[in-house]
Design a protein around this motif. Structure first.
Motif, PDB file in Angstrom:
ATOM      1  N   ILE A 202      52.750 -27.692 -28.117  1.00  0.00           N
ATOM      2  CA  ILE A 202      53.053 -28.426 -26.884  1.00  0.00           C
ATOM      3  C   ILE A 202      52.531 -29.874 -26.962  1.00  0.00           C
ATOM      4  O   ILE A 202      52.428 -30.545 -25.947  1.00  0.00           O
ATOM      5  CB  ILE A 202      52.456 -27.720 -25.650  1.00  0.00           C
ATOM      6  CG1 ILE A 202      50.942 -27.533 -25.819  1.00  0.00           C
ATOM      7  CG2 ILE A 202      53.157 -26.387 -25.407  1.00  0.00           C
ATOM      8  CD1 ILE A 202      50.265 -27.002 -24.564  1.00  0.00           C
ATOM      9  N   LYS A 203      52.231 -30.331 -28.159  1.00  0.00           N
ATOM     10  CA  LYS A 203      51.739 -31.701 -28.318  1.00  0.00           C
ATOM     11  C   LYS A 203      52.681 -32.758 -27.730  1.00  0.00           C
ATOM     12  O   LYS A 203      52.215 -33.750 -27.162  1.00  0.00           O
ATOM     13  CB  LYS A 203      51.479 -31.995 -29.796  1.00  0.00           C
ATOM     14  CG  LYS A 203      50.254 -31.299 -30.361  1.00  0.00           C
ATOM     15  CD  LYS A 203      50.037 -31.691 -31.819  1.00  0.00           C
ATOM     16  CE  LYS A 203      48.793 -31.034 -32.383  1.00  0.00           C
ATOM     17  NZ  LYS A 203      48.558 -31.409 -33.815  1.00  0.00           N
ATOM     18  N   PRO A 204      54.009 -32.582 -27.844  1.00  0.00           N
ATOM     19  CA  PRO A 204      54.896 -33.601 -27.280  1.00  0.00           C
ATOM     20  C   PRO A 204      54.749 -33.777 -25.766  1.00  0.00           C
ATOM     21  O   PRO A 204      55.200 -34.794 -25.223  1.00  0.00           O
ATOM     22  CB  PRO A 204      56.301 -33.064 -27.621  1.00  0.00           C
ATOM     23  CG  PRO A 204      56.089 -32.233 -28.841  1.00  0.00           C
ATOM     24  CD  PRO A 204      54.761 -31.580 -28.623  1.00  0.00           C
ATOM     25  N   LEU A 205      54.096 -32.833 -25.110  1.00  0.00           N
ATOM     26  CA  LEU A 205      53.945 -32.933 -23.659  1.00  0.00           C
ATOM     27  C   LEU A 205      52.812 -33.864 -23.241  1.00  0.00           C
ATOM     28  O   LEU A 205      52.756 -34.278 -22.075  1.00  0.00           O
ATOM     29  CB  LEU A 205      53.686 -31.540 -23.061  1.00  0.00           C
ATOM     30  CG  LEU A 205      54.742 -30.458 -23.304  1.00  0.00           C
ATOM     31  CD1 LEU A 205      54.329 -29.165 -22.611  1.00  0.00           C
ATOM     32  CD2 LEU A 205      56.105 -30.918 -22.806  1.00  0.00           C
ATOM     33  N   PHE A 229      45.625 -30.467 -24.048  1.00  0.00           N
ATOM     34  CA  PHE A 229      46.548 -30.614 -22.927  1.00  0.00           C
ATOM     35  C   PHE A 229      45.783 -30.831 -21.635  1.00  0.00           C
ATOM     36  O   PHE A 229      46.121 -31.713 -20.831  1.00  0.00           O
ATOM     37  CB  PHE A 229      47.441 -29.370 -22.823  1.00  0.00           C
ATOM     38  CG  PHE A 229      48.434 -29.420 -21.693  1.00  0.00           C
ATOM     39  CD1 PHE A 229      49.723 -29.891 -21.912  1.00  0.00           C
ATOM     40  CD2 PHE A 229      48.090 -28.992 -20.418  1.00  0.00           C
ATOM     41  CE1 PHE A 229      50.642 -29.941 -20.873  1.00  0.00           C
ATOM     42  CE2 PHE A 229      48.996 -29.037 -19.376  1.00  0.00           C
ATOM     43  CZ  PHE A 229      50.283 -29.514 -19.607  1.00  0.00           C
ATOM     44  N   ARG A 230      44.763 -30.005 -21.407  1.00  0.00           N
ATOM     45  CA  ARG A 230      43.973 -30.139 -20.170  1.00  0.00           C
ATOM     46  C   ARG A 230      43.260 -31.481 -20.108  1.00  0.00           C
ATOM     47  O   ARG A 230      43.031 -32.038 -19.032  1.00  0.00           O
ATOM     48  CB  ARG A 230      42.967 -28.984 -20.079  1.00  0.00           C
ATOM     49  CG  ARG A 230      43.616 -27.645 -19.760  1.00  0.00           C
ATOM     50  CD  ARG A 230      42.584 -26.608 -19.361  1.00  0.00           C
ATOM     51  NE  ARG A 230      41.749 -26.216 -20.485  1.00  0.00           N
ATOM     52  CZ  ARG A 230      42.003 -25.183 -21.274  1.00  0.00           C
ATOM     53  NH1 ARG A 230      43.086 -24.465 -21.078  1.00  0.00           N
ATOM     54  NH2 ARG A 230      41.194 -24.879 -22.262  1.00  0.00           N
ATOM     55  N   GLU A 232      44.389 -34.361 -21.587  1.00  0.00           N
ATOM     56  CA  GLU A 232      45.373 -35.427 -21.394  1.00  0.00           C
ATOM     57  C   GLU A 232      46.051 -35.350 -20.035  1.00  0.00           C
ATOM     58  O   GLU A 232      46.396 -36.381 -19.436  1.00  0.00           O
ATOM     59  CB  GLU A 232      46.439 -35.356 -22.497  1.00  0.00           C
ATOM     60  CG  GLU A 232      45.900 -35.612 -23.893  1.00  0.00           C
ATOM     61  CD  GLU A 232      45.430 -37.036 -24.072  1.00  0.00           C
ATOM     62  OE1 GLU A 232      45.968 -37.934 -23.384  1.00  0.00           O
ATOM     63  OE2 GLU A 232      44.525 -37.264 -24.895  1.00  0.00           O
ATOM     64  N   LEU A 233      46.256 -34.130 -19.538  1.00  0.00           N
ATOM     65  CA  LEU A 233      46.956 -33.928 -18.268  1.00  0.00           C
ATOM     66  C   LEU A 233      46.138 -32.998 -17.372  1.00  0.00           C
ATOM     67  O   LEU A 233      46.483 -31.832 -17.161  1.00  0.00           O
ATOM     68  CB  LEU A 233      48.345 -33.324 -18.520  1.00  0.00           C
ATOM     69  CG  LEU A 233      49.281 -34.141 -19.416  1.00  0.00           C
ATOM     70  CD1 LEU A 233      50.504 -33.322 -19.786  1.00  0.00           C
ATOM     71  CD2 LEU A 233      49.691 -35.433 -18.729  1.00  0.00           C
ATOM     72  N   PRO A 234      45.043 -33.486 -16.833  1.00  0.00           N
ATOM     73  CA  PRO A 234      44.116 -32.623 -16.086  1.00  0.00           C
ATOM     74  C   PRO A 234      44.703 -32.009 -14.822  1.00  0.00           C
ATOM     75  O   PRO A 234      44.189 -31.002 -14.331  1.00  0.00           O
ATOM     76  CB  PRO A 234      42.958 -33.569 -15.752  1.00  0.00           C
ATOM     77  CG  PRO A 234      43.556 -34.937 -15.791  1.00  0.00           C
ATOM     78  CD  PRO A 234      44.586 -34.886 -16.882  1.00  0.00           C
ATOM     79  N   TYR A 235      45.755 -32.600 -14.274  1.00  0.00           N
ATOM     80  CA  TYR A 235      46.320 -32.081 -13.030  1.00  0.00           C
ATOM     81  C   TYR A 235      47.529 -31.168 -13.254  1.00  0.00           C
ATOM     82  O   TYR A 235      48.052 -30.585 -12.304  1.00  0.00           O
ATOM     83  CB  TYR A 235      46.716 -33.240 -12.110  1.00  0.00           C
ATOM     84  CG  TYR A 235      45.555 -34.115 -11.734  1.00  0.00           C
ATOM     85  CD1 TYR A 235      44.580 -33.665 -10.843  1.00  0.00           C
ATOM     86  CD2 TYR A 235      45.395 -35.380 -12.295  1.00  0.00           C
ATOM     87  CE1 TYR A 235      43.495 -34.458 -10.501  1.00  0.00           C
ATOM     88  CE2 TYR A 235      44.310 -36.181 -11.967  1.00  0.00           C
ATOM     89  CZ  TYR A 235      43.372 -35.712 -11.080  1.00  0.00           C
ATOM     90  OH  TYR A 235      42.295 -36.497 -10.749  1.00  0.00           O
ATOM     91  N   ALA A 236      47.971 -31.052 -14.479  1.00  0.00           N
ATOM     92  CA  ALA A 236      49.118 -30.191 -14.784  1.00  0.00           C
ATOM     93  C   ALA A 236      48.661 -28.759 -15.021  1.00  0.00           C
ATOM     94  O   ALA A 236      47.545 -28.516 -15.481  1.00  0.00           O
ATOM     95  CB  ALA A 236      49.852 -30.720 -16.007  1.00  0.00           C
ATOM     96  N   LYS A 237      49.534 -27.809 -14.716  1.00  0.00           N
ATOM     97  CA  LYS A 237      49.218 -26.391 -14.859  1.00  0.00           C
ATOM     98  C   LYS A 237      49.984 -25.799 -16.029  1.00  0.00           C
ATOM     99  O   LYS A 237      51.198 -25.946 -16.124  1.00  0.00           O
ATOM    100  CB  LYS A 237      49.575 -25.630 -13.581  1.00  0.00           C
ATOM    101  CG  LYS A 237      48.837 -26.068 -12.337  1.00  0.00           C
ATOM    102  CD  LYS A 237      49.262 -25.225 -11.149  1.00  0.00           C
ATOM    103  CE  LYS A 237      48.543 -25.664  -9.879  1.00  0.00           C
ATOM    104  NZ  LYS A 237      48.972 -27.017  -9.477  1.00  0.00           N
ATOM    105  N   LEU A 238      49.268 -25.115 -16.912  1.00  0.00           N
ATOM    106  CA  LEU A 238      49.873 -24.300 -17.960  1.00  0.00           C
ATOM    107  C   LEU A 238      49.830 -22.859 -17.472  1.00  0.00           C
ATOM    108  O   LEU A 238      48.741 -22.315 -17.239  1.00  0.00           O
ATOM    109  CB  LEU A 238      49.099 -24.435 -19.269  1.00  0.00           C
ATOM    110  CG  LEU A 238      49.333 -25.691 -20.088  1.00  0.00           C
ATOM    111  CD1 LEU A 238      48.377 -25.738 -21.266  1.00  0.00           C
ATOM    112  CD2 LEU A 238      50.774 -25.776 -20.594  1.00  0.00           C
TER     113      LEU A 238
END
Length: 245
Positions: A202-205, A229-230, A232-238
């Motif tokens: 998921i690196k491209p995300l 991921f967390r 780089e994008l702390p507010y996004a949910k996986l």
């Protein structure tokens, strides 16, 4: 319910309510009912169809082509099982159409859905169809789409994402997609469904700063990438079933 039927139902209701009132109220009641009936008739004329749905094995497309109100249709659902590419080509221009659902049909390409015929089309739900990568790549003049559902289709290599720079919602669950490198062409992406694909990274995300939600159920994403991921994008949910990372 037609205006006339509404009128008589109301008249019956009023008579039931006021049947013990003095007879002098009868003329007033009559004129009130007449005024209300004209109001209903006026409202009924202002109500126009906005949502048209066709279900079943098949349907006569002429029903849509001959519809005098078709230029006002905003949502169109074509869920007939035998609906195919030739049928899609026959669709008339729908200048107000914003949502098109062709779920569960025989559609394998979308090239006939041009921005010229459907200038306001923003959402296409083509899940559970025969759609493949070639059927998207040959799309010469697509509308400005913001939501695509291609789950349970035959797509494998989404290089066609470059066609949709304004995309905000993308569902490619349960497909043969293995790489999402082209996702960088969709900087406005907010929600992404990847579950049950062959994606392993998921690196491209990381560069998608508007991303809010990503489903990754059944994907063998390395722990290192999940942590990054967390970061780089702390507010996004996986999201996996039963858990949110």
């Amino acid at each position: 319910m037609t205006p006339i039927r509404i009128f008589f139902n109301l008249e019956l209701g009023f008579r039931t309510k006021f049947d013990r009132q003095p007879k002098s109220n009868s003329p007033i009641l009559f004129f009130v009912l007449i005024a209300y009936a004209f109001f209903i008739v006026g409202c009924s004329k202002s109500i126009e169809p906005r949502n048209v749905s066709f279900y079943g094995e098949y349907f006569d497309l002429e029903l849509l082509i001959m519809n005098p109100e078709r230029n006002k249709i905003q949502i169109l659902e074509l869920h007939a099982k035998e609906f195919n590419n030739k049928d899609l080509e026959k669709l008339p221009s729908l200048p107000e159409l914003s949502i098109l659902s062709i779920r569960g049909t025989q559609i394998s390409e979308l090239k006939s859905l041009s921005i010229t015929k459907f200038p306001k089309l923003a959402t296409i739900l083509a899940n559970e169809t025969n759609l493949d990568d070639a059927g998207i790549l040959n799309w010469q003049n697509p509308p400005v789409l913001t939501k695509l559902n291609f789950a349970n289709t035959k797509i494998q290599n989404p290089t066609w994402l470059a066609l949709f720079p304004k995309l905000r919602n993308l569902n490619i669950e349960n497909t043969g997609v293995a790489s999402i490198n082209e996702i960088i062409n969709c900087p406005d992406l907010v929600n992404l469904w990847l579950a049950d694909t062959s994606v392993v990274s998921i690196k491209p995300l990381y560069s998608l700063q508007n991303l809010n939600y990503v489903s990754i159920d059944s994907l063998p994403i390395p722990d290192e990438e999940l942590k990054e991921f967390r970061k780089e994008l702390p507010y996004a949910k996986l999201v996996r079933r039963g858990s949110i990372f």
